[in-house]
Write an enzyme that holds these catalytic residues in place. Structure first.
Site, PDB file in Angstrom:
ATOM      1  CG  ASN A   1       7.427   3.206   4.185  1.00 34.92           C
ATOM      2  OD1 ASN A   1       6.698   3.652   5.041  1.00 34.92           O
ATOM      3  ND2 ASN A   1       7.120   3.233   2.896  1.00 34.92           N
TER       4      ASN A   1
ATOM      5  CB  CYS B   1       4.808  11.272   2.036  1.00 34.78           C
ATOM      6  SG  CYS B   1       3.372  12.382   1.979  1.00 34.78           S
TER       7      CYS B   1
ATOM      8  CG  HIS C   1       8.822   7.352   5.764  1.00 31.93           C
ATOM      9  ND1 HIS C   1       8.473   7.510   4.445  1.00 31.93           N
ATOM     10  CD2 HIS C   1       7.713   6.866   6.383  1.00 31.93           C
ATOM     11  CE1 HIS C   1       7.209   7.138   4.274  1.00 31.93           C
ATOM     12  NE2 HIS C   1       6.733   6.755   5.452  1.00 31.93           N
TER      13      HIS C   1
ATOM     14  CG  HIS D   1       4.670   4.184   9.200  1.00 29.73           C
ATOM     15  ND1 HIS D   1       3.877   3.385   8.390  1.00 29.73           N
ATOM     16  CD2 HIS D   1       5.351   4.981   8.361  1.00 29.73           C
ATOM     17  CE1 HIS D   1       4.085   3.698   7.124  1.00 29.73           C
ATOM     18  NE2 HIS D   1       4.987   4.673   7.085  1.00 29.73           N
TER      19      HIS D   1
ATOM     20  NE  ARG E   1      -1.265   2.661   2.708  1.00 31.47           N
ATOM     21  CZ  ARG E   1      -0.787   3.829   3.090  1.00 31.47           C
ATOM     22  NH1 ARG E   1      -0.704   4.850   2.228  1.00 31.47           N
ATOM     23  NH2 ARG E   1      -0.322   3.994   4.321  1.00 31.47           N
ATOM     24  CG  ASP E   2       3.367   4.198   3.032  1.00 30.39           C
ATOM     25  OD1 ASP E   2       3.207   5.111   2.215  1.00 30.39           O
ATOM     26  OD2 ASP E   2       3.945   4.360   4.107  1.00 30.39           O
TER      27      ASP E   2
END
Length: 314
Positions: free
Chosen positions: A251, A242, A211, A209, A18-19
């Site tokens: 990430n 992002c 990065h 979470h 997803r991300d």
């Protein structure tokens, strides 16, 4: 000084599908997404943020969300999906996801850039999501983006984080993830915010979470471990970033994270060699190199035939 007690086991939430994929310009075929997910499951990963029920026009990469969920679902594997609004929640419920994920930024300016809503508007929308999820018997997880800093505003007060967390708990959200959207976290900030949440919402499960924008993602994981956090979100190969934050990078890398944890004596239940192969497959699928380190170097004790390496002359 007494050493902090480290957890014996950590849960890794794989967010690469997803991300990681959401901002990729080349569409990864549905069949390949499914194959990658199944390979990750075979490697030992059991919890995925597998897709996002956003508008297919806005994010074409996620247009196959329901198909991915249907094909990957199996006993013992938790498939969560990001939902931006009530319509997304209805689609996610119909697809039978195991959990829905709502998200908002701690900073007003990033929330406006990221979802074109104020924080208050986002929270009002989450009430509808929570109602739809409750009717379907599906739990909701709450993510707080820019929890360690904002590229437009700089420092994000810790009180803002705890206030959002309390509002999430009022909606019945029991799992709260602090997202380092722009890689601004430091070990000091991690400890501060984990301790603040432990006081503000002591009954919530906290996930982290990170990065790796400034190269300290795994150091921040270690700081979280020292605070008793046992759930971390990561992306295979370090995929992601992002699109609504300047100079944002991927990430933290799942296989690098697994390597660090296992070398620290913390069980992940993941086959590292198999995971590396999935990361390499993903690199081929997105058609560009990924920043993961372990997929290039291999585990620490991997040995090589001396004949395969040239000898220095002279």
């Amino acid at each position: 000084m007494e050493e902090p007690t480290m957890p014996s086991h950590v849960e890794i939430v794989e967010v690469g599908l997803r991300d990681g994929l959401q901002a990729e310009p080349v569409f990864v075929p549905t069949e390949e997404k499914i194959a990658i997910a199944k390979a990750l499951i075979a490697a030992g990963l059991k919890h995925f943020e597998a897709t996002s029920f956003v508008s297919p026009r806005a994010v074409p990469q996620m247009a196959d969300a329901a198909e991915v969920i249907a094909a990957v679902r199996q006993p013992g594997v938790l498939l969560s999906a990001l939902v931006p609004n009530a319509k997304g929640a209805e689609r996610a419920a119909e697809a039978g996801v195991d959990a829905m994920v709502v998200f908002m930024s701690a900073s007003e300016s990033h929330n406006l850039k990221n979802v074109n809503r104020s924080r208050a508007e986002s929270l009002r929308g989450f009430a509808d999501v929570a109602r739809i999820a409750a009717d379907a018997g599906i739990p909701v997880h709450g993510a707080i983006a820019t929890a360690f800093g904002c590229p437009f505003e700089g420092i994000v007060p810790v009180d803002t984080i705890t206030d959002i967390a309390r509002q999430y708990r009022d909606l019945g959200i029991e799992t709260i993830s602090l997202g380092d959207t722009t890689g601004m976290a430091t070990p000091t900030l991690v400890k501060e915010r984990c301790r603040a949440l432990a006081k503000a919402v002591p009954d919530a499960e906290v996930a982290l979470h990170f990065h790796n924008t400034r190269g300290v993602g795994l150091v921040c994981v270690y700081a979280g471990l020292e605070e008793g956090i046992t759930r971390f979100e990561s992306s295979l190969g370090g995929l992601g970033g992002c699109p609504f934050a300047p100079n944002a990078t991927g990430n933290i890398c799942t296989e690098d994270l697994v390597y660090m944890l296992e070398e620290t004596g913390i069980d992940t239940g993941v086959d590292l060699e198999a995971l590396i192969e999935v990361a390499k497959r993903t690199e081929r699928a997105v058609q560009h190199g990924l920043p993961g380190q372990l997929m290039k170097a291999g585990p620490r004790l991997k040995t090589y035939d001396m004949e395969s390496v040239r000898t220095a002359a002279g």
